[in-house]
Design a protein around this motif. Sequence first.
Motif, PDB file in Angstrom:
ATOM      1  N   ARG A  88      13.568  26.092 -42.393  1.00  0.00           N
ATOM      2  CA  ARG A  88      14.831  25.479 -41.958  1.00  0.00           C
ATOM      3  C   ARG A  88      14.983  25.686 -40.455  1.00  0.00           C
ATOM      4  NH1 ARG A  88      17.305  28.203 -47.127  1.00  0.00           N
ATOM      5  NH2 ARG A  88      16.755  26.577 -48.631  1.00  0.00           N
TER       6      ARG A  88
ATOM      7  N   GLU B 134      18.059  26.880 -38.438  1.00  0.00           N
ATOM      8  CA  GLU B 134      18.424  28.299 -38.465  1.00  0.00           C
ATOM      9  C   GLU B 134      17.667  29.094 -37.406  1.00  0.00           C
ATOM     10  OE1 GLU B 134      19.454  28.658 -43.237  1.00  0.00           O
ATOM     11  OE2 GLU B 134      17.501  29.339 -42.527  1.00  0.00           O
ATOM     12  N   SER B 135      16.741  28.443 -36.701  1.00  0.00           N
ATOM     13  CA  SER B 135      15.892  29.131 -35.738  1.00  0.00           C
ATOM     14  C   SER B 135      15.802  28.375 -34.410  1.00  0.00           C
ATOM     15  CB  SER B 135      14.501  29.304 -36.358  1.00  0.00           C
ATOM     16  OG  SER B 135      13.654  30.008 -35.493  1.00  0.00           O
TER      17      SER B 135
ATOM     18  N   SER C 227       9.492  28.852 -39.714  1.00  0.00           N
ATOM     19  CA  SER C 227      10.721  28.806 -40.508  1.00  0.00           C
ATOM     20  C   SER C 227      10.833  27.431 -41.162  1.00  0.00           C
ATOM     21  CB  SER C 227      11.931  29.060 -39.600  1.00  0.00           C
ATOM     22  OG  SER C 227      13.121  28.790 -40.288  1.00  0.00           O
TER      23      SER C 227
ATOM     24  N   THR D 139      21.516  19.124 -43.004  1.00  0.00           N
ATOM     25  CA  THR D 139      21.156  20.271 -43.826  1.00  0.00           C
ATOM     26  C   THR D 139      21.656  20.137 -45.260  1.00  0.00           C
ATOM     27  OG1 THR D 139      23.130  21.634 -43.507  1.00  0.00           O
ATOM     28  CG2 THR D 139      21.494  21.638 -41.728  1.00  0.00           C
TER      29      THR D 139
END
Length: 140
Positions: A47, A50-51, A45, A128
């Motif tokens: 980003r 987000e994981s 991923s 982010t």
Amino acid sequence: MVDSDLVSELDATSLRIGGIAKLPSDVAGAYVQRLAKAYVADPSSLRWWESLKVHAEHVTYGDTDGLSQLAKLVGSRNDAMLVVTDDEEPPWPVYSGDVQKIITMLRESRFFEYILAAQDISWVVFDTHMNELVSAKLDL
């Protein structure tokens, strides 16, 4: 790959500030892999925030000074690693140094996405593109 102009800017700023070192690419890659193994469910991923596979706190800073919020989050911690992701695929440059000097470097640079983490990977903060700090720590 991160924009070479950004990396050149960070290299020059880190030299001017002092006490911040850019890691050799092989050492940087190994650190990034350790960080991914500790925190990220899907390292492919782009980003990572987000994981995450650990609980994370989210601090939205909107139009305010995100670096002041970052300074509050990291508190009195000393040494850290700055992973320059800038929403690009790896390899990512990694800088090592005093947290406050790294924050000064960030303040004197253009905005980019990054990961600030402990050298021992015990904590991590993602900045982010949504003007949000996502922080997590390992239960050691």
